[in-house]
Write an enzyme that holds these catalytic residues in place. Structure first.
Site, PDB file in Angstrom:
ATOM      1  N   LYS A   3      47.414  39.271  34.786  1.00  0.00           N
ATOM      2  CA  LYS A   3      49.044  38.956  35.342  1.00  0.00           C
ATOM      3  C   LYS A   3      48.857  37.919  35.477  1.00  0.00           C
ATOM      4  CE  LYS A   3      48.434  43.666  36.871  1.00  0.00           C
ATOM      5  NZ  LYS A   3      47.065  44.082  37.416  1.00  0.00           N
TER       6      LYS A   3
ATOM      7  N   ASP B  85      40.856  38.612  30.798  1.00  0.00           N
ATOM      8  CA  ASP B  85      41.937  38.139  32.100  1.00  0.00           C
ATOM      9  C   ASP B  85      41.014  36.933  33.609  1.00  0.00           C
ATOM     10  OD1 ASP B  85      39.989  40.054  33.175  1.00  0.00           O
ATOM     11  OD2 ASP B  85      41.301  41.477  32.549  1.00  0.00           O
TER      12      ASP B  85
ATOM     13  N   ALA C  59      30.585  43.562  39.975  1.00  0.00           N
ATOM     14  CA  ALA C  59      31.128  42.979  41.312  1.00  0.00           C
ATOM     15  C   ALA C  59      29.816  43.820  42.611  1.00  0.00           C
ATOM     16  CB  ALA C  59      32.055  43.238  41.726  1.00  0.00           C
TER      17      ALA C  59
ATOM     18  N   GLY D 238      32.174  36.403  44.623  1.00  0.00           N
ATOM     19  CA  GLY D 238      30.687  36.169  44.764  1.00  0.00           C
ATOM     20  C   GLY D 238      30.393  35.771  43.539  1.00  0.00           C
TER      21      GLY D 238
ATOM     22  N   MET E 238      38.894  45.617  44.841  1.00  0.00           N
ATOM     23  CA  MET E 238      40.333  45.342  45.107  1.00  0.00           C
ATOM     24  C   MET E 238      40.493  45.817  46.843  1.00  0.00           C
ATOM     25  SD  MET E 238      41.374  47.037  41.371  1.00  0.00           S
ATOM     26  CE  MET E 238      40.385  48.181  41.799  1.00  0.00           C
TER      27      MET E 238
HETATM   28  N1  SAH Z   1      34.952  45.825  36.392  1.00  0.00           N
HETATM   29  C1  SAH Z   1      34.651  44.654  37.045  1.00  0.00           C
HETATM   30  C2  SAH Z   1      35.874  45.078  38.848  1.00  0.00           C
HETATM   31  C3  SAH Z   1      37.539  44.698  38.274  1.00  0.00           C
HETATM   32  S1  SAH Z   1      38.082  45.539  39.533  1.00  0.00           S
HETATM   33  C4  SAH Z   1      33.490  44.969  37.954  1.00  0.00           C
HETATM   34  O1  SAH Z   1      33.126  45.873  37.577  1.00  0.00           O
HETATM   35  O2  SAH Z   1      33.451  44.526  38.769  1.00  0.00           O
HETATM   36  C5  SAH Z   1      38.496  43.414  39.972  1.00  0.00           C
HETATM   37  C6  SAH Z   1      38.093  43.594  41.546  1.00  0.00           C
HETATM   38  O3  SAH Z   1      36.414  43.486  41.300  1.00  0.00           O
HETATM   39  C7  SAH Z   1      38.367  42.889  42.574  1.00  0.00           C
HETATM   40  O4  SAH Z   1      39.576  43.129  43.110  1.00  0.00           O
HETATM   41  C8  SAH Z   1      36.974  42.483  43.262  1.00  0.00           C
HETATM   42  O5  SAH Z   1      37.113  43.499  44.218  1.00  0.00           O
HETATM   43  C9  SAH Z   1      36.001  43.010  42.554  1.00  0.00           C
HETATM   44  N2  SAH Z   1      35.386  41.887  41.884  1.00  0.00           N
HETATM   45  C10 SAH Z   1      35.119  41.649  41.117  1.00  0.00           C
HETATM   46  N3  SAH Z   1      34.293  40.426  40.418  1.00  0.00           N
HETATM   47  C11 SAH Z   1      34.211  39.493  41.675  1.00  0.00           C
HETATM   48  C12 SAH Z   1      33.345  38.732  42.663  1.00  0.00           C
HETATM   49  N4  SAH Z   1      32.747  37.932  41.654  1.00  0.00           N
HETATM   50  N5  SAH Z   1      33.442  38.826  43.792  1.00  0.00           N
HETATM   51  C13 SAH Z   1      33.544  39.330  44.223  1.00  0.00           C
HETATM   52  N6  SAH Z   1      34.458  40.497  44.142  1.00  0.00           N
HETATM   53  C14 SAH Z   1      35.043  40.819  42.610  1.00  0.00           C
END
Ligand code: SAH
Length: 464
Positions: free
Chosen positions: A273, A251, A335, A415, A386
């Protein structure tokens, strides 16, 4: 791509080397190893070349280069320290559309020699397209340590059984899987240990087992966390499974650099999406995973960050378990961990924060419904996933539930990627800062006194 990598068959072909020094000798050695007939044109020869000449391994013409030397040659390598001769060799050879290489001068070459790791018949070539030969050599040295010395014998084993395996396992997918198991498993270890006979026997019995139709029909799902964006943050296991997959479902959060590391032949299905799949609902994804696995495929479900942190990984494996599909889950760097490190913000710190909570700021029906008393604790870091769409509301709710409006907050945008930006402010000021900064998802909020350490630890960002 500046150069097309190819492997040339130069056995018994006439090849010319212009120059008689050490570098010329090295090139001659390489050409001889590949079976070429080598002629060297140079007024003098160094010791190595003189010995080769005395032993009749090369033909030597003791003279300066002239155009007629190119007659009947398949390729020419110029390795002199005379710029005029090098240029001349290049011009004349190109005019004849002959292959030409001038040492250390990519502009004068129509082919370049990569750095190689020779495990004949296995050959690994590393090239920087002439941009940085030193970098190519460093990379080669790393690869040397990764590839066992007897890798070539493993390839020989493959050659010995290739036909037999083809007969017994007529289906190409089955066959590929069989070889992947053999070449990375105990049979390979036997070859490395010099126990080739044992390896032959073990391979034969594995083949018998693999030809059993029941074992062959099983697919599997790999639920793999791909980390926050930087491909360097993948785990070894993630990478191995990515390179074995028949099909990948990914995704929006999976960066193109990471997707590039998936096996080239794997079918790619976007289930995020936006774009083609227009919000494939979770239930449809679950069913798709089941269907593909039941077709006998190795299905890679690649997810941003960690699959079990706001990743719906739990829901996906629930369906798999109900349907009796085999699966494995590979954790990834979430993240919060990735962004915090790359932004120079420690999530906990003995002086500032003794706990950390991960929250989703995703708004349901336009309202934020969180356990505020639990969240608003002193000496606690709050990480909100999110949270971009509802940022204004989140900040004002936190203030109205008792968090100081001067509380330090950082927003980390994309990030760990080269596009990473970190916007720092307070609960009161951040929404305004973000509004004017043209921020793009994904973003992560880090709230807590640890954010203030960022100034002190600013050197940290130097790692990117
Ligand atoms: N499973 C993922 C999270 C999925 S929910 C994890 O463990 O990181 C999606 C949210 O993750 C995004 O809306 C954002 O808030 C965060 N996110 C994921 N990758 C990111 C990145 N490289 N930089 C900043 N936020 C990130």
């Amino acid at each position: 791509m500046d150069f097309l990598p190819v492997s040339l068959d130069i056995k018994a072909q006439s090849c010319l080397v212009v120059g008689g020094g050490e570098i010329a000798a090295r090139k001659v050695g390489m050409l001889l190893r590949a079976g070429a007939q080598v002629k060297v044109v140079s007024p003098t020869l160094n010791e190595t070349l003189s010995e080769l000449n005395a032993a009749g391994k090369i033909q030597h013409q003791s003279a300066e280069f002239q155009e007629s030397d190119l007659q009947g040659m398949m390729l020419v390598i110029a390795a002199t320290d005379n710029a005029v001769i090098n240029q001349q060799v290049s011009d004349l050879a190109r005019r004849r559309t002959m292959l030409v290489n001038v040492v250390d001068q990519p502009m004068l070459c129509n082919f370049i020699l990569p750095s190689i790791i020779d495990r004949s018949p296995v050959m690994v070539a590393v090239s920087t397209g002439g941009a940085s030969p030193v970098l190519a050599r460093l990379l080669r040295a790393r690869l040397e340590t990764l590839i066992p010395a007897s890798y070539g014998r493993l390839a020989d084993l493959g050659a010995r059984f290739r036909e037999l395996v083809k007969q017994r396992l007529p289906n190409t997918t089955q066959r590929r899987r069989f070889w992947e198991q053999i070449l990375q498993g105990p049979v390979a270890e036997m070859v490395y240990a010099g126990r080739d006979d044992e390896a032959n026997t073990a391979l034969q019995s594995a083949l018998q087992e693999a030809a059993n139709p029941q074992i062959l029909s099983q697919g599997e799902v790999y639920l793999v966390g791909a980390g926050p964006g930087d491909p360097d943050l993948l785990t070894f296991r993630a990478l191995r499974l990515m390179q074995q997959a028949d099909v990948v479902l990914y995704d929006r959060l999976v960066t193109p650099e990471i997707l590039d590391l998936v096996r080239r032949e794997a079918e790619r299905i976007y289930v995020g999406k936006k774009r083609a799949f227009h919000a494939v609902r979770q239930e449809e994804i679950n069913q798709l995973l089941v269907r593909l696995a039941k077709e006998g495929k190795r299905v890679l479900r690649l997810k941003g960050g960690d699959p079990f942190i706001f990743g719906r990984g739990g829901e996906e494996i629930e369906t798999l378990a109900e349907e009796g599909v085999r699966f494995q889950v590979v954790p990834g760097i979430t993240a919060a961990a990735g962004c915090a490190s790359y932004a120079g913000i420690p999530l906990t710190h003995r002086d500032y924060s003794q706990s950390v909570v991960f929250l989703t700021g995703h708004l349901k029906d336009g309202s934020v419904n969180l356990d505020w008393t639990h969240i608003i604790q002193p000496k606690q870091t709050v990480v909100i996933y999110m949270g971009l769409a509802g940022l204004d509301q989140l900040c004002s709710e936190l203030i109205s539930h008792g968090m100081p409006s001067t509380q330090a907050v950082a927003l980390v945008e994309q990030g760990t990627t080269p596009q990473q930006r970190v916007l720092v402010g307070t609960l009161a000021s951040l929404p305004g800062i973000v509004a004017t900064a043209e921020v793009r998802a994904p973003t992560l909020l880090i709230i807590g006194d640890v954010v203030k350490l960022r100034d002190k630890l600013a050197w940290f960002e130097g790692q990117r």
